[in-house]
Scaffold this active site. Structure first.
Site, PDB file in Angstrom:
ATOM      1  N   GLN A 204       0.890  -1.188   0.081  1.00 28.48           N
ATOM      2  CA  GLN A 204       0.026  -0.139   0.064  1.00 28.48           C
ATOM      3  C   GLN A 204       0.821   1.436  -0.096  1.00 28.48           C
ATOM      4  OE1 GLN A 204      -2.182   0.651   3.677  1.00 28.48           O
ATOM      5  NE2 GLN A 204      -3.506   1.678   2.854  1.00 28.48           N
ATOM      6  N   GLY A 205       0.928   1.949  -1.119  1.00 31.00           N
ATOM      7  CA  GLY A 205       1.675   3.237  -1.148  1.00 31.00           C
ATOM      8  C   GLY A 205       0.803   4.399  -1.013  1.00 31.00           C
ATOM      9  N   TYR A 206       0.427   4.654   0.201  1.00 26.94           N
ATOM     10  CA  TYR A 206      -0.295   5.761   0.648  1.00 26.94           C
ATOM     11  C   TYR A 206       0.524   6.996   1.454  1.00 26.94           C
ATOM     12  CZ  TYR A 206      -4.876   4.085  -0.376  1.00 26.94           C
ATOM     13  OH  TYR A 206      -5.934   3.248  -1.166  1.00 26.94           O
TER      14      TYR A 206
ATOM     15  N   GLU B 116     -12.193  -1.651   6.236  1.00 22.53           N
ATOM     16  CA  GLU B 116     -11.378  -1.711   7.320  1.00 22.53           C
ATOM     17  C   GLU B 116     -12.088  -2.392   8.463  1.00 22.53           C
ATOM     18  OE1 GLU B 116      -9.351   1.799   7.725  1.00 22.53           O
ATOM     19  OE2 GLU B 116      -7.710   1.163   6.697  1.00 22.53           O
TER      20      GLU B 116
ATOM     21  N   GLU C 275      -5.049   8.470  18.233  1.00 21.26           N
ATOM     22  CA  GLU C 275      -5.376   9.973  18.356  1.00 21.26           C
ATOM     23  C   GLU C 275      -6.647   9.990  17.116  1.00 21.26           C
ATOM     24  OE1 GLU C 275      -2.359   8.995  18.329  1.00 21.26           O
ATOM     25  OE2 GLU C 275      -1.828   9.783  20.399  1.00 21.26           O
TER      26      GLU C 275
HETATM   27  C1  LIG Z   1       5.103  -0.357  10.939  1.00 24.07           C
HETATM   28  C2  LIG Z   1       4.090   0.686  10.117  1.00 24.07           C
HETATM   29  C3  LIG Z   1       3.812   0.100   9.112  1.00 24.07           C
HETATM   30  C4  LIG Z   1       3.031   0.919   8.133  1.00 24.07           C
HETATM   31  N1  LIG Z   1       2.795   0.493   6.674  1.00 24.07           N
HETATM   32  C5  LIG Z   1       2.179   1.289   5.961  1.00 24.07           C
HETATM   33  C6  LIG Z   1       1.832   1.019   4.593  1.00 24.07           C
HETATM   34  O1  LIG Z   1       1.961  -0.335   4.219  1.00 24.07           O
HETATM   35  N2  LIG Z   1       1.402   1.987   3.761  1.00 24.07           N
HETATM   36  C7  LIG Z   1       1.085   3.193   3.995  1.00 24.07           C
HETATM   37  O2  LIG Z   1       0.772   3.901   3.130  1.00 24.07           O
HETATM   38  N3  LIG Z   1       1.234   3.441   5.068  1.00 24.07           N
HETATM   39  C8  LIG Z   1       1.883   2.623   6.044  1.00 24.07           C
HETATM   40  N4  LIG Z   1       2.048   2.897   7.522  1.00 24.07           N
HETATM   41  C9  LIG Z   1       1.937   4.724   7.732  1.00 24.07           C
HETATM   42  C10 LIG Z   1       0.991   4.792   8.747  1.00 24.07           C
HETATM   43  O3  LIG Z   1      -0.277   4.784   8.250  1.00 24.07           O
HETATM   44  C11 LIG Z   1       1.230   6.368   9.377  1.00 24.07           C
HETATM   45  O4  LIG Z   1       2.552   6.101  10.193  1.00 24.07           O
HETATM   46  C12 LIG Z   1      -0.020   6.839  10.225  1.00 24.07           C
HETATM   47  O5  LIG Z   1      -0.988   6.941   9.412  1.00 24.07           O
HETATM   48  C13 LIG Z   1       0.628   8.056  10.992  1.00 24.07           C
HETATM   49  O6  LIG Z   1       1.036   9.006  10.078  1.00 24.07           O
HETATM   50  P1  LIG Z   1       2.544   9.687  10.286  1.00 24.07           P
HETATM   51  O7  LIG Z   1       3.521   8.460  10.687  1.00 24.07           O
HETATM   52  O8  LIG Z   1       2.776  10.595   9.254  1.00 24.07           O
HETATM   53  O9  LIG Z   1       2.348  10.362  11.761  1.00 24.07           O
HETATM   54  P2  LIG Z   1       1.526  11.685  11.796  1.00 24.07           P
HETATM   55  O10 LIG Z   1       0.599  11.723  11.153  1.00 24.07           O
HETATM   56  O11 LIG Z   1       2.632  12.985  11.612  1.00 24.07           O
HETATM   57  O12 LIG Z   1       1.162  11.990  13.282  1.00 24.07           O
HETATM   58  C14 LIG Z   1       1.975  12.160  14.214  1.00 24.07           C
HETATM   59  C15 LIG Z   1       1.444  12.168  15.933  1.00 24.07           C
HETATM   60  O13 LIG Z   1       0.509  13.246  15.558  1.00 24.07           O
HETATM   61  C16 LIG Z   1      -0.632  12.757  15.980  1.00 24.07           C
HETATM   62  N5  LIG Z   1      -1.891  13.344  15.116  1.00 24.07           N
HETATM   63  C17 LIG Z   1      -1.838  13.741  13.966  1.00 24.07           C
HETATM   64  N6  LIG Z   1      -2.805  14.218  13.412  1.00 24.07           N
HETATM   65  C18 LIG Z   1      -3.741  14.335  14.690  1.00 24.07           C
HETATM   66  C19 LIG Z   1      -4.901  14.895  14.792  1.00 24.07           C
HETATM   67  N7  LIG Z   1      -5.618  15.548  13.660  1.00 24.07           N
HETATM   68  N8  LIG Z   1      -5.291  15.044  15.861  1.00 24.07           N
HETATM   69  C20 LIG Z   1      -4.692  14.366  17.005  1.00 24.07           C
HETATM   70  N9  LIG Z   1      -3.571  13.960  16.715  1.00 24.07           N
HETATM   71  C21 LIG Z   1      -2.933  13.816  15.669  1.00 24.07           C
HETATM   72  C22 LIG Z   1      -0.685  11.159  15.558  1.00 24.07           C
HETATM   73  O14 LIG Z   1      -1.817  10.559  16.468  1.00 24.07           O
HETATM   74  C23 LIG Z   1       0.682  10.780  16.029  1.00 24.07           C
HETATM   75  O15 LIG Z   1       0.630  10.510  17.421  1.00 24.07           O
HETATM   76  C24 LIG Z   1       2.862   2.160   8.467  1.00 24.07           C
HETATM   77  C25 LIG Z   1       3.233   2.739   9.519  1.00 24.07           C
HETATM   78  C26 LIG Z   1       4.025   1.998  10.280  1.00 24.07           C
HETATM   79  C27 LIG Z   1       4.816   2.703  11.561  1.00 24.07           C
END
Ligand SMILES: Cc1cc2nc3c(=O)[nH]c(=O)nc-3n(C[C@H](O)[C@H](O)[C@H](O)COP(=O)(O)OP(=O)(O)OC[C@H]3O[C@@H](n4cnc5c(N)ncnc54)[C@H](O)[C@@H]3O)c2cc1C
Length: 363
Positions: free
Chosen positions: A95-97, A213, A350
């Site tokens: 998944q490339g999101y 989901e 969150e």
């Molecule tokens: C092991 C692993 C596997 C993954 N696999 C995939 C994958 O296969 N494909 C893919 O596309 N992605 C993948 N992800 C990505 C995952 O979906 C994101 O890490 C996740 O959506 C959080 O985004 P971010 O890491 O950019 O953190 P951020 O969005 O920057 O968030 C940082 C912190 O701020 C908080 N936060 C952000 N916005 C808000 C808000 N509006 N209100 C309150 N709190 C907030 C978050 O809860 C978090 O604690 C993976 C992540 C991990 C760690």
């Protein structure tokens, strides 16, 4: 699975092939697309029995994420080309999101897909991409218009991972294993025929994904019981060896509490299934289940590692096993470390709380 081991892609592929050979490859898909055509109740029974038998969960990114989008919005050619190979595990999808700076706020993604003849030329960087190193294909969201409202300029593309211009950089995670990657896309050509649905509608297809989901969250919730069986074995063994020390009593109380809360979560799952079977909109229940599942699975993993005490430190034997300890020990710490991810991926805790606050509590 009993040892808390997370399976490698090749093992998950073998399991998927076994299920497919019984006609059970896609438990949530309609019959016409190669699924079982099961009702929500039948799917629940299957998942429950699979977890009782300590069978692994099926890898969901092809089956639950892109597969249903293809059979709902994809072209006839895309359905014929991709769906059977998802069920038979001949293709592995990633998944490339997410991108650096576009995780929770996915609409700010910056990967660009520019039209050039009968192809899109894609440039950008995806990150945290699970099992990209094992994948034959990736479904990715890219911006095809910078003029439109943020969400309207996004399209969903199906990408062959062997296409020129794709480079991977592995990311080693806290549990010291390799399951996530950066995917660099440098002038990658994607044929127009691999655009899903309409250009600029990629965001709205995500709504189907959100519905699906629910199924993933419910399936995961049914796996905690499986995890707790391993914890119970360790707690009982520690109680035998430790002659009911205060620590043992505390561990047994925590285990009992977790077992009770897990039953509570399973009842939530049953409510969701009952609503779905009656055709009712399940609303934000999937967020509640995802949230509780991640909390309980983390607590179970931590209790397991704590109960093992200093033995848990021996989690990385040379061949992954430590002969002098029971077979479940090597993976407990690794499992506890890996479990941290459950409150981040698939929408962080969150974000789930925000959804529950807005859509359930009306705040
Ligand atoms: C092991 C692993 C596997 C993954 N696999 C995939 C994958 O296969 N494909 C893919 O596309 N992605 C993948 N992800 C990505 C995952 O979906 C994101 O890490 C996740 O959506 C959080 O985004 P971010 O890491 O950019 O953190 P951020 O969005 O920057 O968030 C940082 C912190 O701020 C908080 N936060 C952000 N916005 C808000 C808000 N509006 N209100 C309150 N709190 C907030 C978050 O809860 C978090 O604690 C993976 C992540 C991990 C760690």
């Amino acid at each position: 699975m009993r040892a808390g081991l997370r399976l490698e892609p090749a093992e998950l592929v073998a399991y998927q092939k076994t299920l497919a050979s019984h006609g059970w490859g896609a438990p949530t898909w309609p019959l016409e697309f190669g699924g079982t055509g099961w009702t929500p109740t039948q799917r629940f029974i299957f998942e429950f029995e699979a977890s009782q038998a300590d069978a692994p969960p099926q890898f969901h990114q092809g089956l639950e994420l892109i597969g249903p989008i293809i059979f709902t919005y994809g072209s006839i050619d895309q359905r014929a080309r991709y769906l059977p190979r998802i069920v038979s595990a001949d293709d592995w999808w990633c998944q490339g999101y997410s991108e650096p700076g576009a995780g929770s706020d996915l609409a700010s993604l910056r990967t660009l897909a520019t039209r050039d003849g009968n192809a899109f030329v894609v440039n950008g960087l995806k990150t945290w991409t699970s099992f990209a190193h094992a994948a034959s294909h990736m479904f990715l969201l890219a911006r095809t218009s910078v003029q439109a409202r943020r969400q309207d300029g996004i399209s969903l593309l199906l990408v062959d991972m062997s296409a020129p211009g794709i480079k991977l950089r592995r990311i080693d995670s806290l549990d010291e294993s390799h399951h996530i990657n950066e995917v660099h896309l440098d002038d990658v050509r994607v044929p127009i025929s691999d655009l899903v649905g309409e250009e600029g509608k990629g965001w709205s297809y995500g709504k189907v994904l959100l519905d699906r989901e629910r199924g993933v969250a419910a399936g995961n919730a049914l796996r905690i019981r499986q995890q707790l069986r391993a914890v119970r074995r360790t707690v009982e063994r520690a109680a035998l060896a430790g002659a009911m020390s205060a620590a043992c009593v505390a561990q047994r109380i925590r285990l009992a509490q977790l077992e009770i809360e897990t039953i509570g979560l399973e009842i939530l799952v049953m409510r969701l299934i009952a609503d779905e079977a009656k055709g009712r909109n399940c609303g934000p229940q999937a967020s509640i289940i995802k949230l509780r599942w991640s909390e309980l699975t983390q607590q179970a993993a931590e209790l397991w590692a704590e109960t093992l005490g200093y033995h848990a430190a021996a989690y990385r034997g040379i061949d992954g096993h430590c002969a002098q300890f029971p077979a479940d020990m090597p993976y407990a710490v690794q499992g506890a470390l890996y479990s941290r991810v459950t409150s981040i991926y698939g929408g962080s805790s969150e974000i789930q709380r925000n959804i529950v606050a807005r859509r359930f509590l009306g705040l």
